[in-house]
Design a protein around this motif. Structure first.
Motif, PDB file in Angstrom:
ATOM      1  N   PHE A   1      -3.815  -1.826  -5.178  1.00  0.00           N
ATOM      2  CA  PHE A   1      -5.122  -0.699  -5.079  1.00  0.00           C
ATOM      3  C   PHE A   1      -4.937  -0.299  -6.787  1.00  0.00           C
ATOM      4  O   PHE A   1      -5.924   0.610  -6.837  1.00  0.00           O
ATOM      5  CB  PHE A   1      -4.627   0.331  -4.279  1.00  0.00           C
TER       6      PHE A   1
ATOM      7  N   SER B   1       0.822  -1.167   0.121  1.00  0.00           N
ATOM      8  CA  SER B   1       0.031   0.106  -0.004  1.00  0.00           C
ATOM      9  C   SER B   1       0.883   1.197  -0.087  1.00  0.00           C
ATOM     10  O   SER B   1       2.179   1.251   0.218  1.00  0.00           O
ATOM     11  CB  SER B   1      -1.100   0.019   1.397  1.00  0.00           C
ATOM     12  N   ALA B   2       0.336   2.421  -0.195  1.00  0.00           N
ATOM     13  CA  ALA B   2       1.032   3.640  -0.002  1.00  0.00           C
ATOM     14  C   ALA B   2       1.553   4.012   1.382  1.00  0.00           C
ATOM     15  O   ALA B   2       0.842   3.099   2.168  1.00  0.00           O
ATOM     16  CB  ALA B   2       0.223   4.777  -0.416  1.00  0.00           C
TER      17      ALA B   2
ATOM     18  N   GLU C   1       1.332   4.065  -4.195  1.00  0.00           N
ATOM     19  CA  GLU C   1       1.757   2.981  -4.114  1.00  0.00           C
ATOM     20  C   GLU C   1       3.079   2.778  -4.828  1.00  0.00           C
ATOM     21  O   GLU C   1       3.955   1.878  -4.711  1.00  0.00           O
ATOM     22  CB  GLU C   1       0.731   1.729  -4.660  1.00  0.00           C
TER      23      GLU C   1
ATOM     24  N   THR D   1      -2.563   8.372   0.653  1.00  0.00           N
ATOM     25  CA  THR D   1      -3.363   8.473  -0.188  1.00  0.00           C
ATOM     26  C   THR D   1      -4.386   9.667   0.059  1.00  0.00           C
ATOM     27  O   THR D   1      -4.833  10.375  -0.478  1.00  0.00           O
ATOM     28  CB  THR D   1      -4.281   7.147  -0.047  1.00  0.00           C
TER      29      THR D   1
ATOM     30  N   ARG E   1     -10.980   2.578  -1.869  1.00  0.00           N
ATOM     31  CA  ARG E   1     -10.135   2.709  -0.703  1.00  0.00           C
ATOM     32  C   ARG E   1      -9.818   1.256  -0.166  1.00  0.00           C
ATOM     33  O   ARG E   1     -10.882   0.376   0.047  1.00  0.00           O
ATOM     34  CB  ARG E   1     -10.748   3.454   0.488  1.00  0.00           C
ATOM     35  N   GLY E   2      -8.792   0.946   0.430  1.00  0.00           N
ATOM     36  CA  GLY E   2      -8.442  -0.294   0.979  1.00  0.00           C
ATOM     37  C   GLY E   2      -8.272  -1.348  -0.312  1.00  0.00           C
ATOM     38  O   GLY E   2      -8.051  -2.454   0.082  1.00  0.00           O
ATOM     39  N   GLY E   3      -7.993  -0.894  -1.418  1.00  0.00           N
ATOM     40  CA  GLY E   3      -8.005  -1.874  -2.457  1.00  0.00           C
ATOM     41  C   GLY E   3      -6.761  -2.687  -2.577  1.00  0.00           C
ATOM     42  O   GLY E   3      -6.722  -3.673  -3.299  1.00  0.00           O
ATOM     43  N   SER E   4      -5.821  -2.212  -1.913  1.00  0.00           N
ATOM     44  CA  SER E   4      -4.522  -3.436  -1.922  1.00  0.00           C
ATOM     45  C   SER E   4      -4.836  -4.662  -1.540  1.00  0.00           C
ATOM     46  O   SER E   4      -4.250  -5.830  -2.072  1.00  0.00           O
ATOM     47  CB  SER E   4      -3.500  -2.728  -1.184  1.00  0.00           C
ATOM     48  N   ASP E   5      -5.689  -4.695  -0.804  1.00  0.00           N
ATOM     49  CA  ASP E   5      -6.175  -6.203  -0.269  1.00  0.00           C
ATOM     50  C   ASP E   5      -6.705  -7.028  -1.304  1.00  0.00           C
ATOM     51  O   ASP E   5      -6.315  -8.280  -1.505  1.00  0.00           O
ATOM     52  CB  ASP E   5      -7.341  -6.126   0.834  1.00  0.00           C
TER      53      ASP E   5
HETATM   54  N1  ASP Z   1      -3.700   3.243  -0.360  1.00  0.00           N
HETATM   55  C1  ASP Z   1      -5.063   2.761  -0.574  1.00  0.00           C
HETATM   56  C2  ASP Z   1      -5.670   3.403   0.497  1.00  0.00           C
HETATM   57  O1  ASP Z   1      -5.285   4.170   1.360  1.00  0.00           O
HETATM   58  C3  ASP Z   1      -5.408   1.589  -0.966  1.00  0.00           C
HETATM   59  C4  ASP Z   1      -4.716   0.613   0.107  1.00  0.00           C
HETATM   60  O2  ASP Z   1      -4.236   1.086   1.291  1.00  0.00           O
HETATM   61  O3  ASP Z   1      -5.358  -0.615   0.089  1.00  0.00           O
HETATM   62  O4  ASP Z   1      -7.122   3.049   0.425  1.00  0.00           O
END
Ligand code: ASP
Ligand code: MG
Length: 423
Positions: A136, A41-42, A74, A47, A151-155
């Motif tokens: 992400f 992730s970043a 990222e 982000t 958001r949270g898309g790295s998962d």
């Molecule tokens: N950097 C992105 C976010 O803050 C993706 C992630 O962290 O999964 O939502």
């Protein structure tokens, strides 16, 4: 020898020191004989900072440009991580989502992965190197434009790569030791869950648990990807997310898995709606037209004297203004009295596969809230979940009361929050 996909969240790579620390972990996994793919992730709150920056330029940035901007976060962490690993004498190469073969649809800001073609990742592994992938993000097939997954898309990137590569496990490294029976930031006595089914994890993620992005759990369930949520700050075993039938000791499984909470929704009440056929259909056509994703709906019986009823529903905070405007525009046509907007609500959700076969779960939940003096404003249920809406400022107390009532409290101090803000 195993093929392992590891994902490190923003709080695990918050600064240069953390990047080096994570690099050591990755190098160890590689030296232990595994093939290792890393999704990152970043760094920290990058982000959010990029979003703030765009806001300072224009209140409504073009979605395509916003996506390109956000993917930069990222790209910074992936390259730094590759440098740090190389420094430890292990060969590593970083790839953008596009280079890694993550193909998405064209919905900027919340694109869905439609295909994974990880040729370059495979080549890298075949050369005995570690592949680092920017989370992400992906690219559309049709236009070659860069997209982000929400958001949270790295998962989701991690789980999709694990599925596409046939990995043995997808490890999600975060700032707590796994999935807990409640957010440890609110309930210090929360316990780590050893195993949770995809279905239970889906409900928890959909109801506000931020430890895993909802879409990543959907993806993992669809492709049967074994997920291990654990801390990058400790060596403890975390939480395994598995198919329900693969859960060990399924017979002795607790009735309740956990309590999730969500502060990100608002409530709209349409007051004095004529109680005639077709009204709900019209109202929710208008709401859907405004692009709102509604959650709970409550309609009261109409007062006999007036033939009028009230309809309340919840929706994400961000969808509030557009929905209120759309409903206001049809007030004359539909003939309701007024609209009320309330963003001071909180939602508590009790999740557990065991409630299917155990009576009395709702009674115990409502009793716990009564004893804590907390008023319930709305209720909704699924087969394995009960959700209630309360005032936002009593939500934390509600979560603690329910957690205790279902005997989920563990030893204080087990739930360590190593870093991050829980965003
Ligand atoms: N950097 C992105 C976010 O803050 C993706 C992630 O962290 O999964 O939502
Ligand atoms: Mg996350």
């Amino acid at each position: 020898m195993a093929l392992v996909v590891q994902k490190y969240g923003g709080s695990s790579v918050g600064d240069a020191r953390s990047v080096k620390r994570v690099a050591k972990r990755i190098a160890e996994a590689k030296r232990a004989g595994n093939d290792v793919v890393v999704v990152v992730s970043a760094m920290g709150d990058t982000t959010d900072e990029l979003l703030d920056l765009a806001q300072q330029i224009t209140p409504l940035p073009p979605q395509r440009e916003l996506d390109i901007l956000l993917t930069a976060g990222e790209r910074i962490s992936m390259s730094l991580l590759a440098m740090a690993i190389t420094n430890l004498g292990v060969k590593a190469k970083s790839y953008t989502g596009q280079q890694a073969g993550l193909i998405t649809d064209a919905v900027h800001g919340r694109a869905r992965i439609v295909d994974v073609v990880p040729h370059r990742i495979r080549e890298t592994l075949n050369k005995g190197q570690v592949a680092i992938v920017a989370g992400f993000q992906g690219v559309t097939q049709a236009t070659n434009d860069v997209t982000t997954l929400g958001r949270g898309g790295s998962d989701t990137t991690a789980v999709a790569l694990a599925a596409g590569l046939g990995a043995d496990v997808c490890e999600i490294y975060t700032d707590v030791d796994g999935v807990f029976t409640a957010d440890p930031r609110i309930v210090p006595a929360a316990r780590k869950i050893e195993q949770v089914s995809y279905e239970e994890m889906l409900e928890l993620a959909a109801c506000g648990a931020k430890v895993l992005a909802l879409r990543s759990v959907e993806y993992a369930r669809r492709y049967g990807v074994p997920v291990h949520v654990r801390s990058s700050f400790s060596a403890h075993d975390g939480t395994r997310v598995v198919a329900a039938e693969k859960k060990e000791n399924a017979m002795e499984a607790p009735i309740i898995s956990g309590v999730a909470h969500d502060r990100s929704e608002s409530k709209i009440t349409v007051i004095g709606v004529p109680d005639v056929p077709g009204m709900a259909a019209r109202i929710f056509e208008v709401v859907a037209g405004a692009g709102a994703n509604i959650d709970m709906i409550v309609q009261n019986v109409s007062a006999a004297a007036t033939g009028l009823t009230d309809i309340s529903f919840t929706l994400p905070d961000g969808d509030g203004p557009a929905t209120m405007a759309a409903l206001t525009a049809v007030q004359g046509e539909l003939g309701f009295d007024s609209l009320q907007f309330d963003d001071q609500i909180g939602k508590l959700s009790l999740v557990g596969a065991g409630m299917k076969s155990h009576p009395g779960v709702s009674a115990r939940l409502f009793g716990a809230l009564r004893d804590a003096g907390i008023n319930i404003e709305m209720i909704s249920t699924s087969e394995i979940r009960i959700s209630v809406v309360t005032r936002a400022d009593s939500l934390d107390d509600a979560v603690r009361a329910v957690h205790t009532a279902f005997e989920l409290d563990g030893v204080d101090g087990e739930a360590v929050v190593y870093a991050g803000t829980g965003r």
